[in-house]
Enzyme design. Structure first.
Site, PDB file in Angstrom:
ATOM      1  N   ARG A  95      32.544 -66.955  19.871  1.00  0.00           N
ATOM      2  CA  ARG A  95      32.189 -67.390  20.970  1.00  0.00           C
ATOM      3  C   ARG A  95      30.573 -67.929  20.769  1.00  0.00           C
ATOM      4  NH1 ARG A  95      32.274 -64.226  26.562  1.00  0.00           N
ATOM      5  NH2 ARG A  95      34.113 -65.334  26.573  1.00  0.00           N
ATOM      6  N   HIS A 122      36.715 -73.250  27.138  1.00  0.00           N
ATOM      7  CA  HIS A 122      37.162 -71.780  27.119  1.00  0.00           C
ATOM      8  C   HIS A 122      38.784 -71.948  27.176  1.00  0.00           C
ATOM      9  CE1 HIS A 122      37.153 -67.673  27.148  1.00  0.00           C
ATOM     10  NE2 HIS A 122      36.574 -67.491  28.386  1.00  0.00           N
ATOM     11  N   GLN A 125      40.733 -68.552  27.581  1.00  0.00           N
ATOM     12  CA  GLN A 125      40.987 -68.545  29.040  1.00  0.00           C
ATOM     13  C   GLN A 125      42.139 -69.138  29.711  1.00  0.00           C
ATOM     14  OE1 GLN A 125      38.964 -66.220  30.999  1.00  0.00           O
ATOM     15  NE2 GLN A 125      40.636 -66.671  32.409  1.00  0.00           N
ATOM     16  N   ASP A 213      34.501 -70.298  39.429  1.00  0.00           N
ATOM     17  CA  ASP A 213      33.772 -69.378  38.506  1.00  0.00           C
ATOM     18  C   ASP A 213      32.503 -69.547  38.734  1.00  0.00           C
ATOM     19  OD1 ASP A 213      33.065 -68.282  35.808  1.00  0.00           O
ATOM     20  OD2 ASP A 213      33.168 -70.290  34.802  1.00  0.00           O
ATOM     21  N   CYS A 253      37.981 -66.359  36.148  1.00  0.00           N
ATOM     22  CA  CYS A 253      37.923 -65.991  34.844  1.00  0.00           C
ATOM     23  C   CYS A 253      37.295 -64.636  34.886  1.00  0.00           C
ATOM     24  CB  CYS A 253      37.417 -67.011  33.995  1.00  0.00           C
ATOM     25  SG  CYS A 253      35.734 -67.655  34.402  1.00  0.00           S
ATOM     26  N   ARG A 281      44.716 -62.315  29.244  1.00  0.00           N
ATOM     27  CA  ARG A 281      43.921 -62.650  28.148  1.00  0.00           C
ATOM     28  C   ARG A 281      44.558 -62.211  26.817  1.00  0.00           C
ATOM     29  NH1 ARG A 281      38.935 -64.712  28.393  1.00  0.00           N
ATOM     30  NH2 ARG A 281      39.541 -64.993  26.034  1.00  0.00           N
TER      31      ARG A 281
HETATM   32  N1   CP Z   1      36.437 -64.457  30.858  1.00  0.00           N
HETATM   33  C1   CP Z   1      35.869 -64.159  29.965  1.00  0.00           C
HETATM   34  O1   CP Z   1      35.937 -64.814  29.179  1.00  0.00           O
HETATM   35  O2   CP Z   1      35.241 -63.025  30.212  1.00  0.00           O
HETATM   36  P1   CP Z   1      33.985 -62.296  29.066  1.00  0.00           P
HETATM   37  O3   CP Z   1      32.883 -63.149  29.156  1.00  0.00           O
HETATM   38  O4   CP Z   1      33.857 -60.938  29.608  1.00  0.00           O
HETATM   39  O5   CP Z   1      34.729 -62.305  27.627  1.00  0.00           O
HETATM   40  N1  NVA Z   2      31.579 -70.314  32.643  1.00  0.00           N
HETATM   41  C1  NVA Z   2      31.303 -69.153  32.244  1.00  0.00           C
HETATM   42  C2  NVA Z   2      32.507 -68.383  32.033  1.00  0.00           C
HETATM   43  C3  NVA Z   2      32.555 -66.881  31.492  1.00  0.00           C
HETATM   44  C4  NVA Z   2      33.566 -66.312  31.035  1.00  0.00           C
HETATM   45  C5  NVA Z   2      30.294 -68.963  31.091  1.00  0.00           C
HETATM   46  O1  NVA Z   2      30.332 -69.924  30.185  1.00  0.00           O
HETATM   47  O2  NVA Z   2      29.334 -68.169  30.950  1.00  0.00           O
END
Ligand code: CP
Ligand code: NVA
Length: 298
Positions: A95, A122, A125, A213, A253, A281
């Protein structure tokens, strides 16, 4: 060597194959005695826990590492970190703030790289989300998902994923916050209808699912006030949900902000599929790992 940096790194048939592997009742223990490295430059609840437990579900051992702990690109180059982790692990997942980081990891090409969220995408997701919709709807083609809010990483991967499985997408984003034309055109090229408008009511009219989101993604904290202003009027509430098709599903998400991008009545109401999404997930990650490790590949 295959990597998963964005949803359409898989072909339509490969994407569907991964969904099938995600639902295997008794998955082969392909990671027995082996490791998967998970790097996190940003916080996570779902992604870390779901992916760690997916590794455990295949008999493997996950090692989660904070970005600052290994000094990704600071203490060592991204490429050197990747080459070293490839000597211990079957898959490296990350990430990251910048999508270019996972691209640099994939270029090393010594171990499959999985994008666990970048500024751009993502895809894990999106896999879990499409799995959730398939569980609700059965056959996917012919359905429509409406996206309300920011044309962000989750929106981009969802749009591309929907295009792989024959689902139409209608996005409602404030001016300046939509998806790039290249992404919309890429999705359309697979034969689905994709539209992007400013009016949430127009996008959700008769839709089979509504997805939203956060308005401020991780890394955008400095733009909070401006963004909250730009997204006024983009809350998914019961009135907006009422414009969708009867029985429409609400998706998010997570993490969610009740009273901002979604009302409590919607996310905690009967249309909400968010907890199934969160669970999926894990199943989607298990299916993806199986596929990346060669299961069900011709
Ligand atoms: N939806 C998602 O990716 O959640 P987290 O940021 O908690 O991993
Ligand atoms: N769009 C959000 C998604 C988190 C799972 C972010 O990037 O923070």
């Amino acid at each position: 060597m295959r990597h998963f940096l964005e949803a359409d790194d898989l072909s339509p048939s490969e994407f569907t194959r991964v969904l099938g592997l995600a639902e295997l009742p008794d998955p082969p223990q392909v990671l027995a005695g082996k490791g998967v490295a998970l790097i996190f430059e940003k916080p996570s609840n779902r992604t870390r826990n779901a992916t760690e437990m997916a590794v455990v579900g295949l008999g493997g051992h996950p090692i989660s590492i904070r970005g600052e702990e290994i000094g990704l690109g600071v203490r060592e180059t991204v490429e050197d970190v990747t080459r070293v982790l490839a000597r211990y692990h079957q898959v490296v997942a990350a990430r990251v703030f910048e999508h270019a980081t996972v691209e640099a990891m994939a270029k090393v090409d010594e171990v499959p790289i999985v994008n666990l969220l970048s500024d751009l995408a993502h895809p894990c997701q999106a896999l879990g989300d499409v799995l959730t919709l398939r569980q609700r709807w059965g056959a996917l083609p012919g359905h429509t998902v409406a996206w309300v809010g920011d044309g962000n990483n989750v929106a981009r991967s969802l749009t591309l994923a929907c295009s792989l499985v024959g689902v139409d997408v209608r996005l409602a984003c404030p001016p300046g916050h939509g998806l790039d034309a290249a992404v919309l055109d890429g999705a359309r090229a697979r034969g689905v209808n994709v539209t992007q408008v400013a009016d949430p009511a127009e996008a959700v009219e008769g839709a089979d699912a509504i997805y939203t989101d956060v308005w401020v993604s991780m890394g955008q904290e400095g733009e909070k006030a401006e963004r909250e202003h730009d997204f006024e009027g983009y809350q998914v509430d019961e009135v907006l949900l009422g414009r969708a098709a009867p029985g429409a599903v609400f998706l998010h998400c997570l993490p969610a902000h009740r009273g901002q991008e979604v009302s409590a009545a919607v996310i905690d109401g009967p249309a909400s599929a968010v907890w199934d999404q969160a669970e999926n997930r894990m199943h989607a990650a298990r299916g993806l790992l199986l596929w990346l490790l060669g299961e069900g590949r011709s």
